[in-house]
Scaffold this active site. Structure first.
Site, PDB file in Angstrom:
ATOM      1  N   CYS A  50      10.676 -42.881  39.620  1.00 50.34           N
ATOM      2  CA  CYS A  50      10.722 -41.419  39.712  1.00 50.34           C
ATOM      3  C   CYS A  50      10.056 -40.916  40.996  1.00 50.34           C
ATOM      4  CB  CYS A  50      10.078 -40.779  38.494  1.00 50.34           C
ATOM      5  SG  CYS A  50       8.373 -41.280  38.213  1.00 50.34           S
ATOM      6  N   ASN A  51       9.269 -41.771  41.655  1.00 55.54           N
ATOM      7  CA  ASN A  51       8.530 -41.346  42.841  1.00 55.54           C
ATOM      8  C   ASN A  51       8.967 -42.006  44.135  1.00 55.54           C
ATOM      9  OD1 ASN A  51       6.821 -39.696  41.291  1.00 55.54           O
ATOM     10  ND2 ASN A  51       5.636 -41.494  40.703  1.00 55.54           N
ATOM     11  N   ARG A  52       9.963 -42.887  44.081  1.00 54.68           N
ATOM     12  CA  ARG A  52      10.378 -43.592  45.298  1.00 54.68           C
ATOM     13  C   ARG A  52      11.731 -44.247  45.125  1.00 54.68           C
ATOM     14  NH1 ARG A  52       6.421 -46.029  47.341  1.00 54.68           N
ATOM     15  NH2 ARG A  52       4.952 -45.180  45.868  1.00 54.68           N
ATOM     16  N   SER A  64       0.504 -45.099  45.019  1.00 57.24           N
ATOM     17  CA  SER A  64       1.124 -44.447  43.883  1.00 57.24           C
ATOM     18  C   SER A  64       0.570 -43.037  43.757  1.00 57.24           C
ATOM     19  CB  SER A  64       0.817 -45.250  42.620  1.00 57.24           C
ATOM     20  OG  SER A  64       1.451 -44.684  41.510  1.00 57.24           O
ATOM     21  N   GLN A 117       2.435 -48.797  35.390  1.00 59.67           N
ATOM     22  CA  GLN A 117       3.861 -49.039  35.182  1.00 59.67           C
ATOM     23  C   GLN A 117       4.556 -49.656  36.395  1.00 59.67           C
ATOM     24  OE1 GLN A 117       4.925 -45.035  34.178  1.00 59.67           O
ATOM     25  NE2 GLN A 117       4.834 -45.464  31.978  1.00 59.67           N
ATOM     26  N   GLN A 129       7.890 -52.183  36.963  1.00 60.69           N
ATOM     27  CA  GLN A 129       9.080 -51.629  37.621  1.00 60.69           C
ATOM     28  C   GLN A 129       9.496 -52.494  38.806  1.00 60.69           C
ATOM     29  OE1 GLN A 129       7.388 -47.734  38.284  1.00 60.69           O
ATOM     30  NE2 GLN A 129       8.544 -46.840  36.593  1.00 60.69           N
TER      31      GLN A 129
END
Length: 172
Positions: free
Chosen positions: A48-50, A101, A108, A112
């Site tokens: 969701c962030n990269r 992060s 998590q 991932q």
């Protein structure tokens, strides 16, 4: 090894979704590039962030913007960064340990990244250097998380958001 991609520091989450919503198309592009001999292997890390692709290339002399557009299918003005060789490995270690992060030590991300390597293997995108990278990266990240105590106090973005909501509800 070259890493190209973008994350929450470069673009807003809504803009990052332009890439993250296209993971299947990106993986298909990587498979096609490998079958044409343009790359030796690739791993796509999409959270969701990269959205970042680790590419095993020969010394690349071509147009990096073209390469980025071919992999991600994004417009030229989309903010994409690039790391090569040692910078790629350093970035991946910081990412996998949770140092790079939104939440320091996020738990998590290790899983991932591991799933990203497994998907690349399932798609036939793993080269020998990428296999070696996965083995060393995952074991080193686990060891660093354990030795630094990050594994004990690991948090996720979702857990922090839930804590904030609960705190707001108590004060309301």
């Amino acid at each position: 090894l070259t890493l190209i991609g973008s994350d929450y520091r470069q673009v807003a989450p809504s803009r990052l979704r332009e890439l993250s919503s296209r993971t299947e198309e990106i993986r298909s592009a990587l498979v096609a590039m490998r079958s044409r001999g343009e790359i030796h292997g690739a791993v796509l890390v999409s959270t969701c962030n990269r959205v970042e692709a680790v590419l095993h290339l020969d010394s690349f002399e071509g147009d990096r913007k073209r390469l980025t557009r071919e992999v991600f299918g994004c417009r030229e003005d989309f903010p994409i960064r690039q790391f090569d060789d040692a910078e790629t490995i350093s970035h991946l270690l910081e990412l996998t340990t949770g140092l790079d992060s939104m939440v320091l030590g996020e738990e998590q991300i290790l899983g991932q990244v591991g799933r990203s390597f497994q998907i690349a293997e399932d798609l036939g995108l793993m080269s020998r250097p990428l296999h070696m990278l996965r083995t060393r990266l995952m074991s080193t990240a686990r060891d660093l998380r354990r030795r630094t105590g990050m594994a004990k106090n690991a948090r996720s973005v979702a857990a922090l958001a839930a804590d904030e909501i609960a705190k707001d509800c108590r004060t309301a």
